[in-house]
Design an enzyme around this catalytic site. Structure first.
Site, PDB file in Angstrom:
ATOM      1  CE  LYS A 298      -4.300  -1.566   2.168  1.00  0.00           C
ATOM      2  NZ  LYS A 298      -4.255  -2.969   2.499  1.00  0.00           N
TER       3      LYS A 298
ATOM      4  CD  GLU B 175      -5.015   6.799   2.038  1.00  0.00           C
ATOM      5  OE1 GLU B 175      -4.354   6.332   1.135  1.00  0.00           O
ATOM      6  OE2 GLU B 175      -6.194   6.451   2.269  1.00  0.00           O
TER       7      GLU B 175
ATOM      8  CG  HIS C 123     -13.363  -1.822   7.007  1.00  0.00           C
ATOM      9  ND1 HIS C 123     -13.416  -0.573   6.477  1.00  0.00           N
ATOM     10  CD2 HIS C 123     -13.236  -1.660   8.342  1.00  0.00           C
ATOM     11  CE1 HIS C 123     -13.313   0.314   7.449  1.00  0.00           C
ATOM     12  NE2 HIS C 123     -13.213  -0.323   8.589  1.00  0.00           N
TER      13      HIS C 123
ATOM     14  NE  ARG D 162      -6.701 -10.643  -3.625  1.00  0.00           N
ATOM     15  CZ  ARG D 162      -7.924 -10.145  -3.523  1.00  0.00           C
ATOM     16  NH1 ARG D 162      -8.843 -10.479  -4.397  1.00  0.00           N
ATOM     17  NH2 ARG D 162      -8.237  -9.298  -2.564  1.00  0.00           N
TER      18      ARG D 162
END
Lengths: 494, 162
Positions: free
Chosen positions: A116, A200, A235, A291
């Site tokens: 990430k 973030e 999530h 993927r």
């Protein structure tokens, strides 16, 4: 074309890959743990190799055993599916070393785009928009706090190697930040062996938009449009669709171009997905999944492109002959994930025996599953047991068709979230298309679902009472005799 | 009589008392009077509507046109509605809410626990699930250790009055 492929996975995705192998005339090898001895993927493969005991650490995650199985059976390539070894660059390298083709991107591209922090740095360098935050990893909670002060609370504290909601915390104040930072870091270190963290800006009400990309070894890359996966719980995606009701043609083209650009500079090949968050008309690159994804069928349904066949063809060294201008989108597709989980008890896992399984069917309905009556859903792996996908000329028709299909479906023996999906598919706000990742909370979906489930349970109790009363008054036999028949130990088959 | 009736794997706990041509059924906290007509198929009036019940064989029934598999895993004659209150303050025997693997024990034998206190962590389908004490008391016996794989019916922990 590859002659023989080993599928290093289980469940519905192993079945999906095995079907693609069969269609391309490629021989197949399944692998299985002791919990999956009688599973459908074992039955569908040309041959099958036992990996070990049920826990994934002793079976599906054992790189050495998977490679040994490939070599013993003469498989030239390994398809990793999703989860397990699919995003493990070390495994991709081990495959190369053993002379086995890993069906996916190169290990270098996986590291560049799957990490990430590195993917975010690359996006910033290439002018792909990201949410405000730290450029790379922060070294401690003090640095995270300085970034948070600069961009403003609330902020998201994210682990570079995180996934599935692990190593992720939202800090709303400077006071709680240090504690949450350490929590997330400890969790990420334990789960992924990587405690690198970045910061973030937290987006309060984003839509989750992701773009499917496909590329060959020569660098020809295209996108197959977006999927929207805003309907989530904790999530985790619950329902996905293509296209998104929130994008116009211009935005679609723009986000597709951003995804292709990032994949190109990361030297990506094979199938992958770029995730973005969309809020107030602005896209923010979130992460890449290097993927095949669970929700790939909705893209297949609207483009008519078989992603898994292309994965195999690209891994065989074929060029991607499909050009961007040849990709067209037709109608709308929605997928629901049927999970062995109890939505009435905080979605707790509910593995168990499959007592009854009648999959839905009909025009425009697709079911990807590995269910069979008499089989037991093991408790060792994730809770996804089936995906039901419906296509329709419009979003409303797709939703209506999927709602009908779920009404036709029978799956019992353990609680599932199927009834929750039926409620969602008839929800006025859902049908309006005004989605965000907070949809379930914003529209009190779980409260309404609990009420509905209570009414349905009351009706089921009345049917049970009617049957019990009839059995109690039945002239011969009676309940006591039936009890004896139903609990008598089964005769041993020698 | 007290029975557990499973319809396609979904369990229902019922108490039945026969009163002539009627059966009084207690289920889910409600008392329903069922009037049964016919030698089979039966028309059973329950909860303000009539249900059509057929029993083609010893493991299948057709209720309101829908075929279901049924089992009676538990049966006890006698008893009467209203005499089956839960053990006061919650069960002394702790069973897992789902099959899974014991990830961690949070108490030891002899510990005093409060109702709601976490006894152990059960891992199932990649999720960690906390199992709490259904009542206050003393931990009399622990039947499992970390790493054990347990089924739904197995006894994890026994509690006794402190």
């Amino acid at each position: 074309m590859l002659r023989k492929v080993l599928v290093a996975n289980r469940g519905e995705i192993a079945v999906r890959v095995l079907r693609a192998c069969r269609e391309l005339g490629v021989r197949s090898v399944a692998v299985f743990s002791d919990a999956d001895r009688d599973a459908m993927h074992v039955r569908l493969a040309g041959e099958a190799v036992r990996l070990g005991p049920a826990p994934s650490g002793e079976s599906y995650l054992r790189q050495d055993k998977v490679l040994e199985a490939a070599q013993r059976t003469g498989a030239e390539a390994v398809h990793p599916g999703y989860g397990f070894l699919s995003e493990n660059a070390g495994f991709a390298r081990a495959c190369a070393k053993a002379g086995v083709t890993f069906i996916g991107p190169s290990p270098e591209a996986m590291e560049q785009l799957g990490d990430k922090v590195r993917a975010r740095q690359l996006a910033i360098r290439e002018g792909v928009p990201v949410a405000a935050g730290s450029e790379g990893a922060v070294k401690d909670s003090a640095e995270a706090a300085r970034v948070a002060e600069r961009i403003g609370f609330p902020v998201m504290l994210k682990a570079a190697g995180g996934g599935g909601g692990m190593g992720l915390r939202v800090a709303r104040t400077a006071q709680e930040l240090p504690r949450l930072f350490e929590d997330a870091r400890a969790q990420a270190e334990q789960a992924f062996g990587n405690g690198a963290m970045f910061v973030e800006k937290f987006l309060e009400r984003p839509r989750h938009i992701e773009v499917q990309v496909l590329g060959d070894a020569k660098g020809h890359l295209i996108h197959l449009g977006e999927r929207e996966c805003s309907i989530q719980r904790r999530h985790q995606k619950l329902l996905e669709e293509a296209p998104s009701a929130g994008l116009d043609a211009k935005q679609r083209e723009m986000v597709g171009a951003l995804a292709v650009k990032l994949a190109q500079v990361g030297k990506y090949s094979n199938a992958g997905t770029m995730e973005f968050l969309l809020q107030d008309g602005k896209f923010h690159f979130n992460e890449m999944n290097t993927r095949l994804q669970v929700e790939h069928p909705v893209t297949e349904m609207v483009t008519g492109v078989d992603l898994v066949q292309w994965q195999l063809r690209i891994a065989s060294g074929e060029e991607l002959t499909l050009r961007q201008e040849q990709v067209h989108w037709n109608g709308h597709a929605i997928e629901v994930r049927i999970n062995a989980e109890d939505p009435l008890h905080d979605f707790r896992p509910s593995p168990g025996p499959v007592r009854r399984w009648v999959p839905p069917s009909g025009p425009g309905v697709r079911v990807d599953s590995a269910l069979a009556e008499g089989w037991t859903v093991p408790s060792h792996y994730d809770s996804l047991v089936a995906k039901v996908i419906a296509w329709g000329p419009t979003r409303r028709e797709a939703a209506q068709r999927l709602h009908g299909a779920l009404g036709e479906m029978r799956l019992s023996g353990f609680p599932t979230n199927a009834a929750l999906h039926r409620l969602l598919l008839q929800d006025a706000h859902f049908l309006e298309g005004d989605l965000s990742t907070r949809f379930l909370d914003e529209h009190n979906v779980m409260e309404r679902f609990a009420q509905q489930a209570q009414q349905e349970r009351a009706q089921a109790e009345e049917r049970a009472a009617a049957l019990a009363a009839a059995l109690a008054l039945a002239p011969q036999g009676g309940i006591g005799t039936l009890h004896e028949r139903h609990t008598r130990p089964p005769r041993r088959e020698e | 009589m007290h029975i557990v009736l499973e319809l396609d794997g979904e369990p229902f706990e019922l108490w039945l008392v026969r009163e002539g041509a009627e059966v009084r059924v207690e289920v889910g906290g409600r008392t329903l009077d069922a009037r049964v007509q016919g030698p089979g198929p039966f028309d059973v009036q329950v909860g303000g509507r009539t249900h059509r019940v057929e029993v083609p064989d010893a493991t299948h029934a057709v209720v309101d046109g829908e075929r279901v598999g049924f089992r009676i895993p538990s049966f006890a004659p006698g008893g009467a509605p209203g005499q089956h209150d839960e053990e006061e303050g919650g069960s002394k025997v702790v069973k897992p809410p789902m099959p899974g693997r014991i990830a961690a024990l949070k108490v030891r034998e002899g510990d005093t626990v409060q109702k709601g206190q976490i006894l152990l962590v059960l891992e199932a389908m990649k999720m960690q699930n906390e199992v709490a004490a259904p009542r206050s008391g003393k931990v009399a016996r622990i039947h499992v250790k970390p790493g054990d794989v347990v089924e739904s019916g197995s006894v994890l922990v026994e509690l006794e009055d402190a």
